[in-house]
Structures are given as structure tokens and as C-alpha cells.
Design an enzyme around this catalytic site. Sequence first.
Site, PDB file in Angstrom:
ATOM      1  N   GLU A 172       1.152  -1.189   0.578  1.00 22.80           N
ATOM      2  CA  GLU A 172      -0.131  -0.223   0.095  1.00 22.80           C
ATOM      3  C   GLU A 172       1.096   1.629   0.384  1.00 22.80           C
ATOM      4  O   GLU A 172       1.746   0.865   0.470  1.00 22.80           O
ATOM      5  CB  GLU A 172      -0.903  -0.185   1.587  1.00 22.80           C
ATOM      6  N   LEU A 224       3.458 -16.591   1.419  1.00 26.52           N
ATOM      7  CA  LEU A 224       3.284 -15.957   2.952  1.00 26.52           C
ATOM      8  C   LEU A 224       4.831 -16.211   3.369  1.00 26.52           C
ATOM      9  O   LEU A 224       5.519 -15.036   4.362  1.00 26.52           O
ATOM     10  CB  LEU A 224       3.177 -16.880   3.850  1.00 26.52           C
ATOM     11  N   ALA A 226       7.475 -14.565   1.155  1.00 28.52           N
ATOM     12  CA  ALA A 226       8.386 -13.505   0.898  1.00 28.52           C
ATOM     13  C   ALA A 226       7.607 -12.154   2.401  1.00 28.52           C
ATOM     14  O   ALA A 226       8.898 -11.377   2.559  1.00 28.52           O
ATOM     15  CB  ALA A 226       7.461 -12.562  -0.738  1.00 28.52           C
ATOM     16  N   ASN A 227       6.138 -11.940   2.307  1.00 36.54           N
ATOM     17  CA  ASN A 227       5.769 -11.212   3.099  1.00 36.54           C
ATOM     18  C   ASN A 227       6.785 -11.757   4.781  1.00 36.54           C
ATOM     19  O   ASN A 227       7.313 -10.767   5.727  1.00 36.54           O
ATOM     20  CB  ASN A 227       4.723 -10.904   3.908  1.00 36.54           C
ATOM     21  N   ALA A 228       7.083 -13.740   4.868  1.00 40.63           N
ATOM     22  CA  ALA A 228       7.085 -13.393   6.388  1.00 40.63           C
ATOM     23  C   ALA A 228       9.398 -12.929   6.659  1.00 40.63           C
ATOM     24  O   ALA A 228       9.248 -12.697   7.803  1.00 40.63           O
ATOM     25  CB  ALA A 228       7.244 -15.022   6.476  1.00 40.63           C
ATOM     26  N   PHE A 229       9.561 -13.060   5.083  1.00 40.83           N
ATOM     27  CA  PHE A 229      11.057 -12.530   5.436  1.00 40.83           C
ATOM     28  C   PHE A 229      10.969 -11.722   5.147  1.00 40.83           C
ATOM     29  O   PHE A 229      12.069 -10.517   5.655  1.00 40.83           O
ATOM     30  CB  PHE A 229      11.594 -12.610   3.800  1.00 40.83           C
ATOM     31  N   CYS A 279      -1.041  -7.908   6.255  1.00 40.09           N
ATOM     32  CA  CYS A 279      -0.647  -9.055   5.501  1.00 40.09           C
ATOM     33  C   CYS A 279       1.200  -9.445   6.912  1.00 40.09           C
ATOM     34  O   CYS A 279       0.506 -10.277   6.711  1.00 40.09           O
ATOM     35  CB  CYS A 279       0.422  -8.844   4.330  1.00 40.09           C
ATOM     36  N   LYS A 282      -0.367 -10.911   9.609  1.00 40.45           N
ATOM     37  CA  LYS A 282      -1.230 -12.298   9.426  1.00 40.45           C
ATOM     38  C   LYS A 282      -1.165 -13.578   8.507  1.00 40.45           C
ATOM     39  O   LYS A 282      -1.186 -14.519   8.824  1.00 40.45           O
ATOM     40  CB  LYS A 282      -3.020 -11.909   8.573  1.00 40.45           C
ATOM     41  N   PHE A 341      -0.540   3.233   9.142  1.00 42.38           N
ATOM     42  CA  PHE A 341       0.173   2.042   9.003  1.00 42.38           C
ATOM     43  C   PHE A 341       1.565   2.408   8.649  1.00 42.38           C
ATOM     44  O   PHE A 341       2.574   1.740   8.788  1.00 42.38           O
ATOM     45  CB  PHE A 341       0.095   0.436   9.007  1.00 42.38           C
TER      46      PHE A 341
HETATM   47  C1  UDX Z   1       3.192  -6.033   2.255  1.00 40.60           C
HETATM   48  C2  UDX Z   1       4.556  -6.258   1.339  1.00 40.60           C
HETATM   49  O1  UDX Z   1       4.979  -5.806   1.345  1.00 40.60           O
HETATM   50  C3  UDX Z   1       3.338  -6.516   0.184  1.00 40.60           C
HETATM   51  O2  UDX Z   1       4.717  -6.685  -1.252  1.00 40.60           O
HETATM   52  C4  UDX Z   1       2.155  -7.822  -0.182  1.00 40.60           C
HETATM   53  O3  UDX Z   1       1.315  -7.704  -0.917  1.00 40.60           O
HETATM   54  C5  UDX Z   1       1.502  -6.964   1.169  1.00 40.60           C
HETATM   55  O4  UDX Z   1       2.127  -6.797   2.939  1.00 40.60           O
HETATM   56  P1  UDX Z   1       2.419  -3.538   3.091  1.00 40.60           P
HETATM   57  O5  UDX Z   1       2.294  -4.184   5.019  1.00 40.60           O
HETATM   58  O6  UDX Z   1       0.841  -2.852   2.320  1.00 40.60           O
HETATM   59  O7  UDX Z   1       2.650  -4.700   1.403  1.00 40.60           O
HETATM   60  O8  UDX Z   1       3.046  -2.198   3.474  1.00 40.60           O
HETATM   61  P2  UDX Z   1       5.188  -2.386   3.590  1.00 40.60           P
HETATM   62  O9  UDX Z   1       5.186  -1.314   2.440  1.00 40.60           O
HETATM   63  O10 UDX Z   1       4.979  -3.933   3.393  1.00 40.60           O
HETATM   64  O11 UDX Z   1       5.113  -2.341   4.902  1.00 40.60           O
HETATM   65  C6  UDX Z   1       4.535  -2.607   5.676  1.00 40.60           C
HETATM   66  C7  UDX Z   1       5.005  -2.340   7.364  1.00 40.60           C
HETATM   67  O12 UDX Z   1       6.710  -1.859   7.478  1.00 40.60           O
HETATM   68  C8  UDX Z   1       4.528  -1.259   7.170  1.00 40.60           C
HETATM   69  O13 UDX Z   1       3.803  -0.686   8.657  1.00 40.60           O
HETATM   70  C9  UDX Z   1       6.106   0.063   7.484  1.00 40.60           C
HETATM   71  O14 UDX Z   1       5.689   1.584   7.832  1.00 40.60           O
HETATM   72  C10 UDX Z   1       6.780  -1.075   8.288  1.00 40.60           C
HETATM   73  N1  UDX Z   1       8.109  -0.943   7.598  1.00 40.60           N
HETATM   74  C11 UDX Z   1       8.618  -0.867   5.973  1.00 40.60           C
HETATM   75  C12 UDX Z   1       8.918  -0.549   8.780  1.00 40.60           C
HETATM   76  O15 UDX Z   1       9.044  -0.599   9.242  1.00 40.60           O
HETATM   77  N2  UDX Z   1      10.457  -0.198   7.625  1.00 40.60           N
HETATM   78  C13 UDX Z   1      10.806  -0.786   7.086  1.00 40.60           C
HETATM   79  O16 UDX Z   1      12.031  -0.534   6.464  1.00 40.60           O
HETATM   80  C14 UDX Z   1      10.242  -1.105   5.923  1.00 40.60           C
HETATM   81  P1  ADP Z   2      -7.122  -6.137   0.894  1.00 35.89           P
HETATM   82  O1  ADP Z   2      -7.161  -5.456   1.663  1.00 35.89           O
HETATM   83  O2  ADP Z   2      -7.434  -7.299   1.170  1.00 35.89           O
HETATM   84  O3  ADP Z   2      -7.708  -6.091  -0.508  1.00 35.89           O
HETATM   85  P2  ADP Z   2     -10.304  -5.155   2.349  1.00 35.89           P
HETATM   86  O4  ADP Z   2     -10.942  -5.545   3.467  1.00 35.89           O
HETATM   87  O5  ADP Z   2     -10.162  -4.187   1.812  1.00 35.89           O
HETATM   88  O6  ADP Z   2      -9.140  -6.067   1.912  1.00 35.89           O
HETATM   89  O7  ADP Z   2     -11.881  -5.254   0.901  1.00 35.89           O
HETATM   90  C1  ADP Z   2     -11.623  -6.790   0.616  1.00 35.89           C
HETATM   91  C2  ADP Z   2     -13.396  -5.798   0.049  1.00 35.89           C
HETATM   92  O8  ADP Z   2     -14.165  -7.562   0.001  1.00 35.89           O
HETATM   93  C3  ADP Z   2     -14.050  -5.717   0.923  1.00 35.89           C
HETATM   94  O9  ADP Z   2     -14.730  -4.205   0.134  1.00 35.89           O
HETATM   95  C4  ADP Z   2     -15.773  -6.925   1.373  1.00 35.89           C
HETATM   96  O10 ADP Z   2     -17.152  -6.426   1.320  1.00 35.89           O
HETATM   97  C5  ADP Z   2     -15.660  -7.937   0.231  1.00 35.89           C
HETATM   98  N1  ADP Z   2     -15.942  -9.003   0.215  1.00 35.89           N
HETATM   99  C6  ADP Z   2     -15.934 -10.200   1.078  1.00 35.89           C
HETATM  100  N2  ADP Z   2     -16.419 -10.790   1.142  1.00 35.89           N
HETATM  101  C7  ADP Z   2     -17.919 -11.186  -0.493  1.00 35.89           C
HETATM  102  C8  ADP Z   2     -18.035 -11.571  -1.499  1.00 35.89           C
HETATM  103  N3  ADP Z   2     -19.191 -12.426  -1.009  1.00 35.89           N
HETATM  104  N4  ADP Z   2     -18.505 -10.813  -2.742  1.00 35.89           N
HETATM  105  C9  ADP Z   2     -18.417  -9.712  -2.957  1.00 35.89           C
HETATM  106  N5  ADP Z   2     -17.540  -8.703  -2.004  1.00 35.89           N
HETATM  107  C10 ADP Z   2     -16.910  -9.600  -0.580  1.00 35.89           C
END
Ligand code: UDX
Ligand code: ADP
Length: 465
Positions: A172, A224, A226-229, A279, A282, A341
Site C-alpha cells: 500500500e 507467505l 516473502a511477507n515473512a522475510f 498482511c 496474518k 500504518f
Molecule cells: C506488504 C508487502 O510489502 C507486500 O508485498 C504484500 O503484498 C502486502 O504486505 P504493505 O503491508 O502494504 O505490504 O506495506 P509495507 O511497505 O510492506 O510495510 C509494512 C509495514 O512495515 C509498515 O507498517 C511499514 O511502516 C513497516 N516498515 C517497512 C518498516 O517499519 N520498516 C521498513 O524498512 C519497511
Molecule cells: P484487501 O486489503 O485484501 O483488498 P479489503 O478488506 O480492503 O481487503 O477488501 C475486501 C473487500 O471484499 C471488502 O470490500 C468486502 O466487502 C469484500 N467482500 C468480502 N466478501 C465478499 C463477497 N462474498 N462478495 C463480494 N464482496 C465481498
Amino acid sequence: MKPIKKICCIGAGYVGGPTMAVIAKNCPNLEVEVVDINESRIKAWNDTNLDNLPVFEPGLSEILKDVRNKNLTFSTNVEYSIKKSDMIFISVNTPIKKKGMGAGQTSDLRWVESCARQISQSAKGHTIVVEKSTLPVKTAQTIKEILDSPSINNSNEDRTFSVLSNPEFLAEGTAISDLVNPDRVLIGGDDLEAMNALKEIYIKWVPESKIIFTNLWSSELSKLSANAFLAQRISSINSLSAICEVTGAEIGDVSDAVGMDSRIGSKFLKAGPGFGGSCFKKDILNLVYLSRFYGLNEVADFWQETVEINSWQKTRIYKEIVARLFGNLADKKIAILGFAFKENTNDTRESPAIDICKNLLDEGAFLNIHDCKVNEETIDKDLCRKKSSNRKMWACKKDVYSVFEDAHAVILMTEWSIYKTLDWEKILPVVKQPFWVFDTRLIVNPKVIKNLGINLWQLGNGMNQ
Ligand code: UDX
Ligand code: ADP
């Protein structure tokens, strides 16, 4: 296999919306529809004022200007969209389970299962079903079993399904550039024809060498892993930030020195208040759950520690704050800068600001909160306290300088760029003395703060304790 003409994405969230926008932009011949059961979310995606989109992502509104209502639509008509689509992406929420078996450890798959059931009931002909949401390993099997079971509502005997895993790696705040220039596109499956059909979409803008085919389980596990690393790197640097504070070292210097080793690399080595987002926690917990399920307790313990350090980092920051404010926060105002975040998103899921603010509220502090994109409703929901005796002990401020009025301290929680250039001389006259700056993101210039006689605690900075 007939060429893919119509695709549907179930779930109009942080993943579904931006991903489909980029697909629609690069594949003008495809009809892309994003569907969701949440009417207000779909209404917001259709809002003519692009400032009202439900997801804030740099670059997203520019793409939507081009494709929305051309080859990209947003609708609540899930059933109809499933019926007419050749390919369906499942992009629904999969939060950690709150109750029952595996609570607090594995994903709640109720939304994925309900999607699979909807698809099973409404699909026609051959449909490729693509897992986009991050899911526990083997979820594709569950989806397959539901899809392949006879459907009472669907009289079309000839319907068939292929299930693929195509995990999303976007982060994000940088989702659009991550989607436009991905490091790789992973397609997991056992039906080569379906895998090629999905590849045909990505190849419109992604070099072929970056599109990888694996089996379903490798694909699910790779996401899972990649995110764990990545999360483990953050917990590693955060654990070292505490050592810096007690030894007089500086975490920024340590990160730079370590990251210059080309085997390690410089990315994801910024110390902070702990990782948030939907992510990381989780996905690691899913890995831990999977390991324990298969009796791999040492593996489970290894990854579990990444999450433990993350929680500890938040708690230790809160304790540092309380200690410096004479152990008492009752009747004190604290300014909070940033609630998302990370910067460049309006998402607060697992934001470290939530836990830290809740702890400060428990100490009796009043919080003045500012964020560049998170709205008051979200903050209220995140801080909502069960104890009815509690007055609302926080206020959300639109103007960044107004959080400082009568404040005893400020905590920098999110690295929004406007916080890096605050005019501290303007702030000084309105705050209470002694005033403290707690910088959990290492974004203020210590010299400026110290020259004004303001107290500073900076995470991982052993020279400023
Ligand atoms: C993450 C993965 O990067 C992405 O590939 C996956 O698809 C979804 O999960 P996201 O959670 O959106 O993405 O953001 P990310 O940039 O990874 O940051 C996650 C958290 O780590 C944030 O709270 C950020 O502030 C923190 N972070 C990141 C640090 O504290 N230090 C860093 O050097 C990088
Ligand atoms: P992500 O970050 O994974 O995109 P979000 O919570 O932002 O997750 O978005 C997931 C979306 O999926 C929510 O807007 C939710 O309303 C929608 N959703 C969940 N279950 C269903 C379903 N059975 N049919 C249609 N939309 C759904």
C-alpha cells in the site's frame, strides 16, 4: 480455450480496486468489473469526485480517470458479474480468525468460502478462478472442492473450473508502481491452458521473464514466505534499535552500514514502531499455524518470534514515553502525528498507532490526533473502547499545528512528509513545558529540536536518549 474477454474481481478493497484498474488500463480489450457486497464502498468507487475513493493510493485516480466506465466498472451485482465472466479474481478480506479453532492464529476464510459458493452457483461454461487474496497454504484445495461439488442452483451441466493462485505483492502507498513494474508475477496452478490465459493478461505490460509458473502450493507458500522475510527484516532492525539506545549507537548508521553489503541490500531496514498492515502479522501467523499443524514446532517458534518482537517494540515505545513524562499521563495532552500504518495510505489495519494510543489512553492521557488521509470515523472505530465509563479522550484535528495546543508531548507515528518539515519555532509557544518529542520514525532533525531546548527521544538513536 476461448479467449478471455470479461473478468470479474470479487472484492473492491485495497487489492482488488488498484489491481483491476491497472489491468483495465493495460488491456483495453478486456471488460473488467469489480464487485462487492458493500454498497457504500461501490458507491465511493463510482463517485465522480475522485477525492472520495474508498482507497487512497498515489496514481490511482489518474488511472481511473482513463478507464472507469470505459472498460472498468464497479457494481454490487455479484451474481450477474460472475455469470458473464470468463475469469474471476477472488480478492476478499481474509483477516485473522477471532473465535473458535485457530483463533488468533489462522485466517478467517468465511469470505473466501462464500465467494467460492457464489461462483459455484452462478458461473456458466468454463471459468478460471484466481486466488488473489493472501491465503493459508492449501486454500486452493478448499475452493476446488466447493466449485466441483454439484450445485443445486446451477442447472448448467457443462460448467467447469480451473483454480489458479496469483498472489498480489503490492504494498500500500506504492500499489500502482508495484503493479505497473512488478518484481515478478507468480502464477500457480496445474492447468497449463488456464495459466497461459492469465499470463496473456500480464504480458501486455510485464516482461515475460518476470512471469513465473509454479504449482499451486508453491505459489501460496511463496507469498507467505516473502511477507515473512520482509517482516523478519523489520523485526531484526527493530530489535537492534533497542541495542543502539543502550549503547550509544545510531540505528540509521547501523542500517546503512549493514545494507551496503550487497548480499543483504538496503531495503526494508528502517527501524520504526513495528510493522502494521493487513498482511505481515496474518501471514506469519499462518506460517506458524501451518508449521505447528505439521509438528514443526521449532520452525513455528522461529517465525513466531518475529511477531513477538513486533509487539514488544510497540510496548517498549509506550513505556519509554510514560517514563519520560514522570510516570503520569493523567490530565496530560499528547499530540499524535500519524495514524495510518505507513505513509501514503488511509489504511489503519494493524497500525502501531492503535496499540500505542490505546495504552496512552489507559494511562489517562488526552490525545489530539492528526493524519493526512485517515478519517475521524476510522480513528473512532479503531480506538473504540469497551468500557462505557470512558469519555471519548481523543480529538481528531484537521490542521497539523492545532494538535500541539497545550500538549505535553508529541509522538510521531507515521512518516508523512509534512511531519518532516514542521516549523518547531511556531510550535514551541503553544506547548506545555517541559515538552517532549518522541520520534518513532526518525524523521525529525535532532539538531533543530535540541537547539530550541526541546526534549527529544528518538527511536534507536543512542545519542538522543
Ligand atoms: C506488504 C508487502 O510489502 C507486500 O508485498 C504484500 O503484498 C502486502 O504486505 P504493505 O503491508 O502494504 O505490504 O506495506 P509495507 O511497505 O510492506 O510495510 C509494512 C509495514 O512495515 C509498515 O507498517 C511499514 O511502516 C513497516 N516498515 C517497512 C518498516 O517499519 N520498516 C521498513 O524498512 C519497511
Ligand atoms: P484487501 O486489503 O485484501 O483488498 P479489503 O478488506 O480492503 O481487503 O477488501 C475486501 C473487500 O471484499 C471488502 O470490500 C468486502 O466487502 C469484500 N467482500 C468480502 N466478501 C465478499 C463477497 N462474498 N462478495 C463480494 N464482496 C465481498
